[in-house]
Write a protein that holds these residues in place. Structure first.
Motif, PDB file in Angstrom:
ATOM      1  N   ASP A  53      72.159-126.683  26.490  1.00  0.00           N
ATOM      2  CA  ASP A  53      71.544-125.583  27.236  1.00  0.00           C
ATOM      3  C   ASP A  53      70.342-126.054  28.040  1.00  0.00           C
ATOM      4  O   ASP A  53      69.376-125.308  28.230  1.00  0.00           O
ATOM      5  CB  ASP A  53      71.118-124.443  26.300  1.00  0.00           C
ATOM      6  CG  ASP A  53      72.298-123.817  25.591  1.00  0.00           C
ATOM      7  OD1 ASP A  53      73.426-124.063  26.041  1.00  0.00           O
ATOM      8  OD2 ASP A  53      72.093-123.114  24.612  1.00  0.00           O
ATOM      9  N   SER A  54      70.371-127.322  28.503  1.00  0.00           N
ATOM     10  CA  SER A  54      69.229-127.880  29.207  1.00  0.00           C
ATOM     11  C   SER A  54      69.649-128.522  30.516  1.00  0.00           C
ATOM     12  O   SER A  54      70.765-129.016  30.651  1.00  0.00           O
ATOM     13  CB  SER A  54      68.527-128.935  28.340  1.00  0.00           C
ATOM     14  OG  SER A  54      68.085-128.384  27.129  1.00  0.00           O
ATOM     15  N   VAL A  61      62.067-130.106  32.105  1.00  0.00           N
ATOM     16  CA  VAL A  61      63.385-129.768  31.559  1.00  0.00           C
ATOM     17  C   VAL A  61      63.448-128.257  31.467  1.00  0.00           C
ATOM     18  O   VAL A  61      62.557-127.626  30.880  1.00  0.00           O
ATOM     19  CB  VAL A  61      63.605-130.395  30.171  1.00  0.00           C
ATOM     20  CG1 VAL A  61      64.906-129.895  29.563  1.00  0.00           C
ATOM     21  CG2 VAL A  61      63.616-131.915  30.251  1.00  0.00           C
ATOM     22  N   ARG A  62      64.482-127.658  32.062  1.00  0.00           N
ATOM     23  CA  ARG A  62      64.635-126.210  32.048  1.00  0.00           C
ATOM     24  C   ARG A  62      65.830-125.849  31.159  1.00  0.00           C
ATOM     25  O   ARG A  62      66.891-126.456  31.257  1.00  0.00           O
ATOM     26  CB  ARG A  62      64.791-125.669  33.465  1.00  0.00           C
ATOM     27  CG  ARG A  62      63.716-126.198  34.408  1.00  0.00           C
ATOM     28  CD  ARG A  62      63.653-125.435  35.711  1.00  0.00           C
ATOM     29  NE  ARG A  62      62.869-126.163  36.702  1.00  0.00           N
ATOM     30  CZ  ARG A  62      61.547-126.247  36.743  1.00  0.00           C
ATOM     31  NH1 ARG A  62      60.837-125.625  35.823  1.00  0.00           N
ATOM     32  NH2 ARG A  62      60.931-126.939  37.680  1.00  0.00           N
ATOM     33  N   ILE A  63      65.640-124.852  30.318  1.00  0.00           N
ATOM     34  CA  ILE A  63      66.616-124.488  29.302  1.00  0.00           C
ATOM     35  C   ILE A  63      67.238-123.137  29.650  1.00  0.00           C
ATOM     36  O   ILE A  63      66.524-122.180  29.980  1.00  0.00           O
ATOM     37  CB  ILE A  63      65.955-124.446  27.915  1.00  0.00           C
ATOM     38  CG1 ILE A  63      65.353-125.827  27.598  1.00  0.00           C
ATOM     39  CG2 ILE A  63      66.945-124.038  26.835  1.00  0.00           C
ATOM     40  CD1 ILE A  63      64.489-125.848  26.359  1.00  0.00           C
ATOM     41  N   GLN A  72      66.470-119.812  34.123  1.00  0.00           N
ATOM     42  CA  GLN A  72      66.171-120.452  32.847  1.00  0.00           C
ATOM     43  C   GLN A  72      65.437-119.504  31.904  1.00  0.00           C
ATOM     44  O   GLN A  72      64.718-118.607  32.328  1.00  0.00           O
ATOM     45  CB  GLN A  72      65.335-121.718  33.072  1.00  0.00           C
ATOM     46  CG  GLN A  72      63.915-121.466  33.552  1.00  0.00           C
ATOM     47  CD  GLN A  72      63.790-121.570  35.056  1.00  0.00           C
ATOM     48  OE1 GLN A  72      64.756-121.435  35.788  1.00  0.00           O
ATOM     49  NE2 GLN A  72      62.577-121.826  35.523  1.00  0.00           N
ATOM     50  N   THR A  75      60.948-123.433  29.906  1.00  0.00           N
ATOM     51  CA  THR A  75      60.747-124.690  30.633  1.00  0.00           C
ATOM     52  C   THR A  75      59.800-125.589  29.849  1.00  0.00           C
ATOM     53  O   THR A  75      58.786-125.119  29.302  1.00  0.00           O
ATOM     54  CB  THR A  75      60.152-124.431  32.032  1.00  0.00           C
ATOM     55  OG1 THR A  75      61.061-123.621  32.789  1.00  0.00           O
ATOM     56  CG2 THR A  75      59.922-125.745  32.779  1.00  0.00           C
ATOM     57  N   VAL A 100      65.566-132.273  21.493  1.00  0.00           N
ATOM     58  CA  VAL A 100      65.965-132.570  22.857  1.00  0.00           C
ATOM     59  C   VAL A 100      65.430-133.959  23.217  1.00  0.00           C
ATOM     60  O   VAL A 100      64.238-134.231  23.089  1.00  0.00           O
ATOM     61  CB  VAL A 100      65.408-131.521  23.836  1.00  0.00           C
ATOM     62  CG1 VAL A 100      65.729-131.911  25.272  1.00  0.00           C
ATOM     63  CG2 VAL A 100      66.008-130.153  23.534  1.00  0.00           C
TER      64      VAL A 100
END
Length: 258
Positions: A53-54, A61-63, A72, A75, A100
């Motif tokens: 989901d990233s 990094v946006r989730i 998103q 973030t 992550v």
């Protein structure tokens, strides 16, 4: 992905000046669109995507919640949330259990779970990182590097092994993969060979490991390698930018047990 579960049969894509897209692997239809917004509330192109989901960007990094289209949900900003990281995010490994992990073209590898966990420094831009099946190690590959490194996650920053012998003399991403039983690792190379290493059972720091063997599969650069999770099947992709040569091989191929 499981063919008996149609909802799982999908893949992600990204391209310049576009959002990230989720596609149906069987019909080719568009399932969802993920629009990343930066601090100026403008859509920003995704550099790397992965099913944790990233999505990776420059210094962020946006989730996303993959169950629906949209922007998103959160973030991770490097300068604010992860001060030891910097650069374009080149890769994010798939592992929903572990933190992550992100690699950047600015020679950084970082682990993040609710807060920064640790950061590794590499000799050149990171092109791929993968967790081991035992979840105690992290493998990494870098640009123009003839070795793959194995990091000890129990002692962050310490290198357990260096797997040497891969031919990589360009900035092109050369992909590697680890067998599902965790006993072997394979990688392509600019010489058209598949290089195979045995993963040791006993962990001794600083050990340099040479290839078990090499297999010549192409007259061109093999830049992608992927092993099936349950069947004795491997996929390779080959090709590279450069002057046209007599042995140009731009292709994707499936192989039996290597």
């Amino acid at each position: 992905m499981n063919s008996w579960q149609p909802a799982s049969c999908c893949f992600l894509s990204t391209s310049k000046e576009s959002p990230a897209y989720l596609w149906d692997a069987f019909t080719g239809e568009l399932r969802a669109t993920y629009r990343p917004y930066n601090q100026m509330d403008e859509i920003e192109a995704t550099i790397s995507v992965q099913f944790v989901d990233s999505c990776g960007f420059k210094n962020a990094v946006r989730i996303f919640d993959t169950s629906y289209s949209g922007r998103q949900t959160s973030t991770i900003e490097f300068r604010h949330d992860f001060p030891n990281m910097i650069g374009l995010v080149s890769c994010i490994p798939e592992n929903p259990i572990m933190p992550v992990a992100v690699g950047t073209y600015s020679k950084c590898i970082g682990l993040y779970k609710d807060a920064p966990s640790c950061t590794f420094k590499t000799v050149s831009g990171v092109t791929q990182v993968e967790f081991s099946s035992c979840e105690t190690k992290l493998f990494s590959a870098c640009q123009k590097s003839r070795e793959l490194l194995c990091w000890d996650l129990r002692n962050p920053g310490d290198v357990l092994h260096s797997f040497e012998g891969k031919q990589s003399d360009t900035n092109q991403r050369i992909q590697f993969d680890v067998t599902c039983n965790g006993k072997q690792m394979i990688s392509g190379g600019t010489d058209g060979n598949i290089t195979v290493w045995e993963l040791p059972d006993v962990t001794e720091y600083g050990e340099n490991l040479n290839p078990k063997y090499k297999i010549k599969l192409s007259e061109d650069c093999i830049n992608g390698t992927s092993l099936h999770k349950t069947l004795p099947i491997a996929a390779t992709s080959s090709g590279q930018r450069g002057i046209e040569t007599e042995h140009r091989d731009d292709s994707v191929k499936l192989w039996g047990a290597l």
